[in-house]
Scaffold this motif. Sequence first.
Motif, PDB file in Angstrom:
ATOM      1  N   ILE A  98       0.877  -1.136   0.076  1.00 51.92           N
ATOM      2  CA  ILE A  98       0.069   0.118   0.065  1.00 51.92           C
ATOM      3  C   ILE A  98       0.950   1.253  -0.094  1.00 51.92           C
ATOM      4  O   ILE A  98       0.420   2.108  -0.900  1.00 51.92           O
ATOM      5  CB  ILE A  98      -1.072  -0.115   1.178  1.00 51.92           C
ATOM      6  CG1 ILE A  98      -2.009  -1.156   1.262  1.00 51.92           C
ATOM      7  CG2 ILE A  98      -1.661   1.461   1.382  1.00 51.92           C
ATOM      8  CD1 ILE A  98      -2.781  -1.359   2.427  1.00 51.92           C
ATOM      9  N   GLU A  99       2.156   1.381   0.569  1.00 52.53           N
ATOM     10  CA  GLU A  99       2.952   2.298   1.036  1.00 52.53           C
ATOM     11  C   GLU A  99       3.592   2.653  -0.339  1.00 52.53           C
ATOM     12  O   GLU A  99       3.498   3.659  -0.922  1.00 52.53           O
ATOM     13  CB  GLU A  99       3.928   2.299   2.098  1.00 52.53           C
ATOM     14  CG  GLU A  99       4.753   3.459   2.186  1.00 52.53           C
ATOM     15  CD  GLU A  99       5.893   3.144   3.350  1.00 52.53           C
ATOM     16  OE1 GLU A  99       6.534   3.879   3.736  1.00 52.53           O
ATOM     17  OE2 GLU A  99       5.909   1.934   3.774  1.00 52.53           O
ATOM     18  N   ALA A 100       3.946   1.791  -1.250  1.00 46.75           N
ATOM     19  CA  ALA A 100       4.393   1.680  -2.452  1.00 46.75           C
ATOM     20  C   ALA A 100       3.658   2.303  -3.342  1.00 46.75           C
ATOM     21  O   ALA A 100       3.988   3.388  -4.314  1.00 46.75           O
ATOM     22  CB  ALA A 100       5.038   0.412  -2.905  1.00 46.75           C
ATOM     23  N   PHE A 101       2.294   1.779  -3.310  1.00 43.55           N
ATOM     24  CA  PHE A 101       1.428   2.269  -4.425  1.00 43.55           C
ATOM     25  C   PHE A 101       1.066   3.922  -4.236  1.00 43.55           C
ATOM     26  O   PHE A 101       1.111   4.616  -5.208  1.00 43.55           O
ATOM     27  CB  PHE A 101       0.115   1.690  -4.563  1.00 43.55           C
ATOM     28  CG  PHE A 101      -1.091   2.184  -5.259  1.00 43.55           C
ATOM     29  CD1 PHE A 101      -0.932   2.036  -6.629  1.00 43.55           C
ATOM     30  CD2 PHE A 101      -2.145   2.797  -4.712  1.00 43.55           C
ATOM     31  CE1 PHE A 101      -1.870   2.400  -7.501  1.00 43.55           C
ATOM     32  CE2 PHE A 101      -2.893   3.137  -5.450  1.00 43.55           C
ATOM     33  CZ  PHE A 101      -2.956   3.009  -7.180  1.00 43.55           C
ATOM     34  N   VAL A 102       0.955   4.281  -2.754  1.00 48.10           N
ATOM     35  CA  VAL A 102       0.329   5.589  -2.479  1.00 48.10           C
ATOM     36  C   VAL A 102       1.680   6.583  -2.677  1.00 48.10           C
ATOM     37  O   VAL A 102       1.391   7.597  -3.292  1.00 48.10           O
ATOM     38  CB  VAL A 102       0.149   5.651  -0.983  1.00 48.10           C
ATOM     39  CG1 VAL A 102      -0.166   6.987  -0.590  1.00 48.10           C
ATOM     40  CG2 VAL A 102      -1.214   4.867  -0.895  1.00 48.10           C
ATOM     41  N   THR A 103       3.024   6.085  -2.826  1.00 46.62           N
ATOM     42  CA  THR A 103       4.013   6.927  -3.114  1.00 46.62           C
ATOM     43  C   THR A 103       4.653   6.696  -4.464  1.00 46.62           C
ATOM     44  O   THR A 103       5.436   7.485  -4.967  1.00 46.62           O
ATOM     45  CB  THR A 103       5.166   6.669  -2.310  1.00 46.62           C
ATOM     46  OG1 THR A 103       5.509   5.376  -2.491  1.00 46.62           O
ATOM     47  CG2 THR A 103       4.834   7.158  -0.779  1.00 46.62           C
ATOM     48  N   SER A 104       3.927   6.056  -5.308  1.00 47.55           N
ATOM     49  CA  SER A 104       4.090   5.993  -6.891  1.00 47.55           C
ATOM     50  C   SER A 104       3.581   6.919  -7.668  1.00 47.55           C
ATOM     51  O   SER A 104       2.757   7.661  -7.296  1.00 47.55           O
ATOM     52  CB  SER A 104       3.701   4.507  -7.274  1.00 47.55           C
ATOM     53  OG  SER A 104       2.227   4.652  -7.376  1.00 47.55           O
ATOM     54  N   SER A 105       4.257   7.133  -8.770  1.00 44.84           N
ATOM     55  CA  SER A 105       3.564   7.961  -9.781  1.00 44.84           C
ATOM     56  C   SER A 105       2.262   7.617 -10.239  1.00 44.84           C
ATOM     57  O   SER A 105       1.485   8.523 -10.809  1.00 44.84           O
ATOM     58  CB  SER A 105       4.717   8.373 -10.967  1.00 44.84           C
ATOM     59  OG  SER A 105       4.915   6.932 -11.571  1.00 44.84           O
ATOM     60  N   ALA A 106       1.902   6.216 -10.473  1.00 48.71           N
ATOM     61  CA  ALA A 106       0.742   5.730 -10.943  1.00 48.71           C
ATOM     62  C   ALA A 106      -0.583   6.287 -10.030  1.00 48.71           C
ATOM     63  O   ALA A 106      -1.577   6.630 -10.615  1.00 48.71           O
ATOM     64  CB  ALA A 106       0.718   4.367 -10.913  1.00 48.71           C
ATOM     65  N   PHE A 107      -0.220   6.275  -8.880  1.00 52.03           N
ATOM     66  CA  PHE A 107      -1.129   6.889  -7.720  1.00 52.03           C
ATOM     67  C   PHE A 107      -1.440   8.390  -8.074  1.00 52.03           C
ATOM     68  O   PHE A 107      -2.551   8.856  -8.149  1.00 52.03           O
ATOM     69  CB  PHE A 107      -0.679   6.535  -6.607  1.00 52.03           C
ATOM     70  CG  PHE A 107      -1.713   6.830  -5.448  1.00 52.03           C
ATOM     71  CD1 PHE A 107      -2.963   6.591  -5.171  1.00 52.03           C
ATOM     72  CD2 PHE A 107      -1.620   8.439  -4.643  1.00 52.03           C
ATOM     73  CE1 PHE A 107      -3.982   6.959  -4.140  1.00 52.03           C
ATOM     74  CE2 PHE A 107      -2.352   8.957  -3.982  1.00 52.03           C
ATOM     75  CZ  PHE A 107      -3.518   8.112  -3.529  1.00 52.03           C
ATOM     76  N   GLU A 108      -0.360   9.041  -8.166  1.00 56.35           N
ATOM     77  CA  GLU A 108      -0.383  10.431  -8.622  1.00 56.35           C
ATOM     78  C   GLU A 108      -1.340  10.593  -9.738  1.00 56.35           C
ATOM     79  O   GLU A 108      -2.167  11.516  -9.814  1.00 56.35           O
ATOM     80  CB  GLU A 108       0.977  10.985  -8.855  1.00 56.35           C
ATOM     81  CG  GLU A 108       1.642  11.190  -7.423  1.00 56.35           C
ATOM     82  CD  GLU A 108       0.910  12.296  -6.448  1.00 56.35           C
ATOM     83  OE1 GLU A 108       0.349  13.371  -6.789  1.00 56.35           O
ATOM     84  OE2 GLU A 108       1.083  11.900  -5.267  1.00 56.35           O
ATOM     85  N   LEU A 109      -0.933   9.780 -10.843  1.00 55.43           N
ATOM     86  CA  LEU A 109      -1.658   9.987 -12.148  1.00 55.43           C
ATOM     87  C   LEU A 109      -3.103   9.572 -11.894  1.00 55.43           C
ATOM     88  O   LEU A 109      -4.295  10.599 -12.402  1.00 55.43           O
ATOM     89  CB  LEU A 109      -0.972   9.103 -13.184  1.00 55.43           C
ATOM     90  CG  LEU A 109      -1.493   9.082 -14.658  1.00 55.43           C
ATOM     91  CD1 LEU A 109      -1.362  10.601 -15.041  1.00 55.43           C
ATOM     92  CD2 LEU A 109      -0.847   8.087 -15.195  1.00 55.43           C
ATOM     93  N   ASP A 110      -3.644   8.641 -11.282  1.00 55.66           N
ATOM     94  CA  ASP A 110      -4.900   8.135 -10.991  1.00 55.66           C
ATOM     95  C   ASP A 110      -5.523   9.467 -10.081  1.00 55.66           C
ATOM     96  O   ASP A 110      -6.753   9.579 -10.409  1.00 55.66           O
ATOM     97  CB  ASP A 110      -5.005   6.971 -10.079  1.00 55.66           C
ATOM     98  CG  ASP A 110      -4.555   5.608 -11.131  1.00 55.66           C
ATOM     99  OD1 ASP A 110      -4.596   6.005 -12.308  1.00 55.66           O
ATOM    100  OD2 ASP A 110      -4.293   4.675 -10.583  1.00 55.66           O
ATOM    101  N   ARG A 111      -5.057   9.845  -9.290  1.00 53.07           N
ATOM    102  CA  ARG A 111      -5.556  10.749  -8.296  1.00 53.07           C
ATOM    103  C   ARG A 111      -5.933  12.286  -9.322  1.00 53.07           C
ATOM    104  O   ARG A 111      -6.795  12.869  -9.272  1.00 53.07           O
ATOM    105  CB  ARG A 111      -4.802  11.084  -7.218  1.00 53.07           C
ATOM    106  CG  ARG A 111      -5.390  12.359  -6.402  1.00 53.07           C
ATOM    107  CD  ARG A 111      -4.681  12.351  -4.938  1.00 53.07           C
ATOM    108  NE  ARG A 111      -3.407  13.099  -5.140  1.00 53.07           N
ATOM    109  CZ  ARG A 111      -2.539  13.330  -4.401  1.00 53.07           C
ATOM    110  NH1 ARG A 111      -2.708  13.401  -3.074  1.00 53.07           N
ATOM    111  NH2 ARG A 111      -1.528  14.082  -4.665  1.00 53.07           N
TER     112      ARG A 111
END
Length: 118
Positions: A98-111
């Motif tokens: 979860i931590e890896a996903f939240v700090t990833s660029s993919a999460f930023e893009l989805d957000r």
Amino acid sequence: MTGLRDRRRVWRRDHGAMLSGVCIGLAEDLDLPLPMVRIVTLLFLVLPTGLAYLALSMLLRRGPIAARQAAEAPRRTSHDNALLRHRLQALEPRLKRIEAFVTSSAFELDRGFRQMGE
């Protein structure tokens, strides 16, 4: 005779009062420093109450519910601690994902896409 009685009467003072002017009236009448009168007044208010509370906390017994709850409180055993440790260790890899996903660029893009859709 009234002149003598008025001279010895303590008055509340509005000038320089913090609450109602009692301490400043006493300080002026007794010719004492105002901070000292305020400290002594505070001690007379707080100290007896605090001492009474402390004495009652030592003298009064616990009520039946509090005593029963203290007696029935679950005690942790080494087995319980080992089980808890095992559960926490099992959750750690999930937390890392979860931590890896939240700090990833993919999460930023989805957000960013979600914010544009709102």
